[in-house]
Scaffold this motif. Structure first.
Motif, mmCIF file in Angstrom:
data_model
loop_
_atom_site.group_PDB
_atom_site.id
_atom_site.type_symbol
_atom_site.label_atom_id
_atom_site.label_comp_id
_atom_site.label_asym_id
_atom_site.label_seq_id
_atom_site.Cartn_x
_atom_site.Cartn_y
_atom_site.Cartn_z
ATOM 1 N N GLY A 73 7.640 -6.113 4.721
ATOM 2 C CA GLY A 73 7.556 -4.654 4.617
ATOM 3 C C GLY A 73 7.032 -4.236 3.259
ATOM 4 O O GLY A 73 6.113 -4.837 2.733
ATOM 5 N N ASN A 74 7.654 -3.242 2.654
ATOM 6 C CA ASN A 74 7.207 -2.798 1.334
ATOM 7 C C ASN A 74 8.218 -3.192 0.259
ATOM 8 O O ASN A 74 8.405 -2.500 -0.727
ATOM 9 C CB ASN A 74 6.942 -1.291 1.325
ATOM 10 N N ALA A 75 8.884 -4.329 0.457
ATOM 11 C CA ALA A 75 9.853 -4.825 -0.512
ATOM 12 C C ALA A 75 9.169 -5.157 -1.839
ATOM 13 O O ALA A 75 7.965 -5.391 -1.891
ATOM 14 C CB ALA A 75 10.546 -6.075 0.038
ATOM 15 N N ALA A 76 9.950 -5.185 -2.897
ATOM 16 C CA ALA A 76 9.423 -5.518 -4.217
ATOM 17 C C ALA A 76 8.828 -6.926 -4.211
ATOM 18 O O ALA A 76 9.300 -7.813 -3.498
ATOM 19 C CB ALA A 76 10.536 -5.431 -5.255
ATOM 20 N N VAL A 77 7.810 -7.099 -5.014
ATOM 21 C CA VAL A 77 7.144 -8.394 -5.116
ATOM 22 C C VAL A 77 8.096 -9.392 -5.754
ATOM 23 O O VAL A 77 8.740 -9.100 -6.757
ATOM 24 C CB VAL A 77 5.859 -8.263 -5.960
ATOM 25 N N SER A 78 8.201 -10.572 -5.151
ATOM 26 C CA SER A 78 9.050 -11.622 -5.704
ATOM 27 C C SER A 78 8.175 -12.795 -6.134
ATOM 28 O O SER A 78 7.045 -12.924 -5.673
ATOM 29 C CB SER A 78 10.075 -12.079 -4.665
ATOM 30 N N VAL A 137 0.836 -1.199 0.000
ATOM 31 C CA VAL A 137 0.000 0.000 0.000
ATOM 32 C C VAL A 137 0.874 1.254 0.000
ATOM 33 O O VAL A 137 0.522 2.260 -0.622
ATOM 34 C CB VAL A 137 -0.954 -0.006 1.213
ATOM 35 N N SER A 138 2.029 1.182 0.625
ATOM 36 C CA SER A 138 2.902 2.363 0.680
ATOM 37 C C SER A 138 3.427 2.768 -0.690
ATOM 38 O O SER A 138 3.697 3.943 -0.930
ATOM 39 C CB SER A 138 4.073 2.114 1.627
ATOM 40 N N ILE A 194 -5.277 -0.186 -2.687
ATOM 41 C CA ILE A 194 -5.603 -0.567 -1.310
ATOM 42 C C ILE A 194 -6.889 -1.391 -1.211
ATOM 43 O O ILE A 194 -6.992 -2.285 -0.382
ATOM 44 C CB ILE A 194 -5.668 0.659 -0.381
ATOM 45 N N ASP A 195 -7.866 -1.127 -2.070
ATOM 46 C CA ASP A 195 -9.140 -1.851 -2.013
ATOM 47 C C ASP A 195 -9.287 -2.905 -3.097
ATOM 48 O O ASP A 195 -10.367 -3.455 -3.285
ATOM 49 C CB ASP A 195 -10.307 -0.857 -2.120
ATOM 50 N N ASP A 196 -8.218 -3.208 -3.819
ATOM 51 C CA ASP A 196 -8.267 -4.200 -4.894
ATOM 52 C C ASP A 196 -8.203 -5.607 -4.306
ATOM 53 O O ASP A 196 -7.151 -6.077 -3.899
ATOM 54 C CB ASP A 196 -7.111 -3.967 -5.859
ATOM 55 N N GLU A 197 -9.338 -6.284 -4.274
ATOM 56 C CA GLU A 197 -9.421 -7.614 -3.662
ATOM 57 C C GLU A 197 -8.543 -8.637 -4.370
ATOM 58 O O GLU A 197 -8.147 -9.633 -3.768
ATOM 59 C CB GLU A 197 -10.865 -8.083 -3.629
#
Length: 61
Positions: free
Chosen positions: A46-51, A21-22, A28-31
């Motif tokens: 945390g807000n790390a890149a998606v792996s 979300v950061s 934020i509301d995308d299910e």
């Protein structure tokens, strides 16, 4: 392990967002991006890149 743990417990489940979300506040509301996570795992990510979720492919598809 019990099926219910108090909210502060590190092994309790909480909502995780696939895209943080950061860095992606518009999602934020995308299910479609919701997934369950242990509280401790979500905090460690945390807000790390998606792996990739499953690691390396065993063969090319």
């Amino acid at each position: 392990m019990p099926s219910f743990l108090p909210a502060g417990h590190p092994d309790c489940f909480e909502l995780d967002h696939f895209y943080p979300v950061s860095t992606h506040p518009h999602l934020i509301d995308d299910e479609a991006g919701f997934r369950p996570s242990h509280k401790a795992c979500n905090a460690a990510t945390g807000n790390a890149a998606v792996s990739p979720m499953l690691g390396s492919l065993s063969e090319q598809w």
